[in-house]
Design a protein around this motif. Structure first.
Motif, PDB file in Angstrom:
ATOM      1  N   LEU A  94       0.911  -1.093   0.151  1.00  0.00           N
ATOM      2  CA  LEU A  94      -0.031   0.084  -0.105  1.00  0.00           C
ATOM      3  C   LEU A  94       0.891   1.237  -0.076  1.00  0.00           C
ATOM      4  O   LEU A  94       0.569   2.484  -0.747  1.00  0.00           O
ATOM      5  CB  LEU A  94      -0.910   0.244   1.261  1.00  0.00           C
ATOM      6  N   VAL A  95       1.932   1.147   0.754  1.00  0.00           N
ATOM      7  CA  VAL A  95       2.718   2.576   0.899  1.00  0.00           C
ATOM      8  C   VAL A  95       3.478   2.696  -0.278  1.00  0.00           C
ATOM      9  O   VAL A  95       3.599   3.731  -0.941  1.00  0.00           O
ATOM     10  CB  VAL A  95       3.823   2.217   1.930  1.00  0.00           C
ATOM     11  N   MET A  96       3.993   1.677  -0.967  1.00  0.00           N
ATOM     12  CA  MET A  96       4.595   1.717  -2.386  1.00  0.00           C
ATOM     13  C   MET A  96       3.612   2.340  -3.213  1.00  0.00           C
ATOM     14  O   MET A  96       3.758   3.280  -4.016  1.00  0.00           O
ATOM     15  CB  MET A  96       5.266   0.321  -2.784  1.00  0.00           C
ATOM     16  N   LEU A  97       2.504   1.606  -3.609  1.00  0.00           N
ATOM     17  CA  LEU A  97       1.476   2.286  -4.774  1.00  0.00           C
ATOM     18  C   LEU A  97       0.942   3.667  -4.303  1.00  0.00           C
ATOM     19  O   LEU A  97       0.789   4.341  -5.354  1.00  0.00           O
ATOM     20  CB  LEU A  97       0.373   1.080  -4.554  1.00  0.00           C
ATOM     21  N   LEU A  98       0.856   3.964  -3.062  1.00  0.00           N
ATOM     22  CA  LEU A  98       0.278   5.227  -2.853  1.00  0.00           C
ATOM     23  C   LEU A  98       1.417   6.446  -3.037  1.00  0.00           C
ATOM     24  O   LEU A  98       1.008   7.496  -3.263  1.00  0.00           O
ATOM     25  CB  LEU A  98      -0.548   5.220  -1.484  1.00  0.00           C
ATOM     26  N   ALA A  99       2.466   5.809  -2.508  1.00  0.00           N
ATOM     27  CA  ALA A  99       3.773   6.934  -2.571  1.00  0.00           C
ATOM     28  C   ALA A  99       4.205   7.184  -4.072  1.00  0.00           C
ATOM     29  O   ALA A  99       4.832   8.169  -4.430  1.00  0.00           O
ATOM     30  CB  ALA A  99       4.929   6.479  -1.806  1.00  0.00           C
ATOM     31  N   ALA A 100       3.873   6.045  -4.579  1.00  0.00           N
ATOM     32  CA  ALA A 100       4.461   6.014  -6.235  1.00  0.00           C
ATOM     33  C   ALA A 100       3.933   7.385  -6.928  1.00  0.00           C
ATOM     34  O   ALA A 100       5.016   8.005  -7.674  1.00  0.00           O
ATOM     35  CB  ALA A 100       4.343   4.799  -6.946  1.00  0.00           C
ATOM     36  N   PRO A 101       2.938   7.682  -7.214  1.00  0.00           N
ATOM     37  CA  PRO A 101       2.334   8.877  -7.793  1.00  0.00           C
ATOM     38  C   PRO A 101       2.955  10.228  -7.519  1.00  0.00           C
ATOM     39  O   PRO A 101       3.377  10.936  -8.150  1.00  0.00           O
ATOM     40  CB  PRO A 101       0.700   8.861  -7.722  1.00  0.00           C
ATOM     41  N   VAL A 102       3.165  10.306  -6.228  1.00  0.00           N
ATOM     42  CA  VAL A 102       3.653  11.555  -5.255  1.00  0.00           C
ATOM     43  C   VAL A 102       4.979  11.677  -5.999  1.00  0.00           C
ATOM     44  O   VAL A 102       5.446  12.610  -6.390  1.00  0.00           O
ATOM     45  CB  VAL A 102       3.593  11.462  -4.071  1.00  0.00           C
ATOM     46  N   LEU A 103       6.049  10.531  -5.612  1.00  0.00           N
ATOM     47  CA  LEU A 103       7.266  10.505  -6.045  1.00  0.00           C
ATOM     48  C   LEU A 103       7.520  10.877  -7.315  1.00  0.00           C
ATOM     49  O   LEU A 103       8.465  11.591  -7.814  1.00  0.00           O
ATOM     50  CB  LEU A 103       7.889   9.086  -5.617  1.00  0.00           C
ATOM     51  N   ALA A 104       6.804  10.299  -8.470  1.00  0.00           N
ATOM     52  CA  ALA A 104       6.768  10.601  -9.811  1.00  0.00           C
ATOM     53  C   ALA A 104       6.829  11.884 -10.149  1.00  0.00           C
ATOM     54  O   ALA A 104       7.344  12.316 -10.848  1.00  0.00           O
ATOM     55  CB  ALA A 104       5.699   9.734 -10.453  1.00  0.00           C
TER      56      ALA A 104
END
Length: 351
Positions: free
Chosen positions: A329-339
């Motif tokens: 969950l952390v990875m999937l939700l953080a990925a757009p912000v990081l992108a």
């Protein structure tokens, strides 16, 4: 029209045959790999390769979101118990490790910063592949590197368990839920439609994936899904469509670029796997839990294979699942912000 239909039918039969063959070889996500391989051959060998309809791609993305959302069970997350703080710190450290290796991959002349980050985020491979194109990453590189990571983890797991812990991974399988198939199909349809609408209204990044994921997760946490799961046939069909989307996007130049990236990617995958093993040692020391439990909990990928190994080896499968789901969950939700953050920065000079 008959020629197009015959072409689509031939591709479908080829995907089914390759899926069955890969399944016999115990390859993780066989339908996705099959779709990718068949799509790649179709793209390179046929003058007019198959075009995956946009609606089919959207439906497949929503199915992946719902499948992920069903993993978020309140009873599972409760298993973290008194160990929630060290677990959260380890999950954040895994994210930092992923970003570090992704930054290094992004310095390769054939990879930009966003693609490097997405390619080496540890967890949620299918979801990250779905989001990659929408958020400016090269979906082809992300798909190949992500599933190379999953393969490395899954293929090395029996060896690590045998040599490192003196146990066998066993042959147990990790189910994704219970209930009749038709109820799972209704869950998929309802959460997909509601999630797509919510995702677009809320202007979520990658709304086709994150909208259905969030709706399903809320229902799962409230207990309304009662352990239902997406029917396996529909789940594999969704993976096959996503694989075809990626595979048919290849060109000879694109394939050559991915091939040039693979040596660096494989080295950084090894660094990531070793780093996660180090985090497992730290988590065991901080919580007093057996190293076998923490190793399986922090393994960066191959969720269902890891759960099967946990059940077969006698590890605490509930704890392993809770940590794996939290990280996913952390990875999937953080990925757009990081992108978005990475897209706003100029790419580093090529190595």
């Amino acid at each position: 029209m008959p020629a197009r239909f015959a072409h689509a039918l031939l591709v479908a039969v080829a995907v089914l045959a390759v899926t069955l063959a890969l399944g016999r070889l115990a390859v993780p996500s066989p339908a996705l790999f099959a779709g990718l391989l068949v799509g790649l051959v179709d793209a390179l060998a046929v003058r007019a390769p198959l075009a995956v309809p946009e609606r089919a791609g959207t439906a497949a993305q929503a199915a992946v979101g719902v499948t992920t959302g069903t993993l978020v069970q309140l009873s599972t997350l409760r298993a973290l118990g008194e160990h929630w703080l060290p677990v959260v710190l380890v999950v954040l450290a895994t994210l930092a490790l992923s970003l570090g290796t992704g930054w290094l991959l992004g310095r390769h002349r054939d990879v930009d910063a966003v693609t490097g980050a997405f390619a080496l985020v540890a967890g949620g491979a299918s979801g990250l592949v779905v989001m990659a194109r929408e958020l400016g990453a090269d979906q082809r590189v992300v798909a190949v590197v992500q599933y190379l990571r999953v393969l490395v983890v899954v293929l090395s797991l029996p060896l690590v368990l045998q040599l490192g812990f003196g146990v066998s991974g066993g042959s147990a399988t990790a189910g994704t839920g219970g209930g009749p198939w038709w109820a799972g199909a209704l869950l998929l349809a309802g959460c997909s439609l509601a999630g797509l609408r919510l995702g677009r209204l809320a202007r979520l990044p990658a709304p086709s994936l994150l909208g259905p994921l969030l709706v399903t997760a809320v229902l799962s946490l409230s207990g309304l899904t009662d352990g239902l799961a997406v029917p396996a046939l529909l789940e594999q069909l969704a993976y096959a469509v996503i694989g075809l989307q990626v595979g048919t996007g290849f060109t000879r130049a694109g394939l050559a670029a991915v091939a040039r990236v693979l040596p660096a990617a494989l080295a950084l995958i090894a660094v990531g796997v070793a780093g996660c093993a180090g985090l497992a040692v730290a988590l065991s020391a901080a919580t007093g839990l057996p190293l076998l439990d923490t190793y399986l909990a922090t393994t960066p990928g191959g969720l269902y294979a890891v759960l099967a190994a946990a059940v077969g080896s006698g590890a605490d499968a509930t704890f392993v699942l809770s940590v794996q789901v939290l990280r996913l969950l952390v990875m999937l939700l953080a990925a757009p912000v990081l992108a978005r953050l990475l897209a706003g920065r100029p790419d580093p000079p090529p190595a």
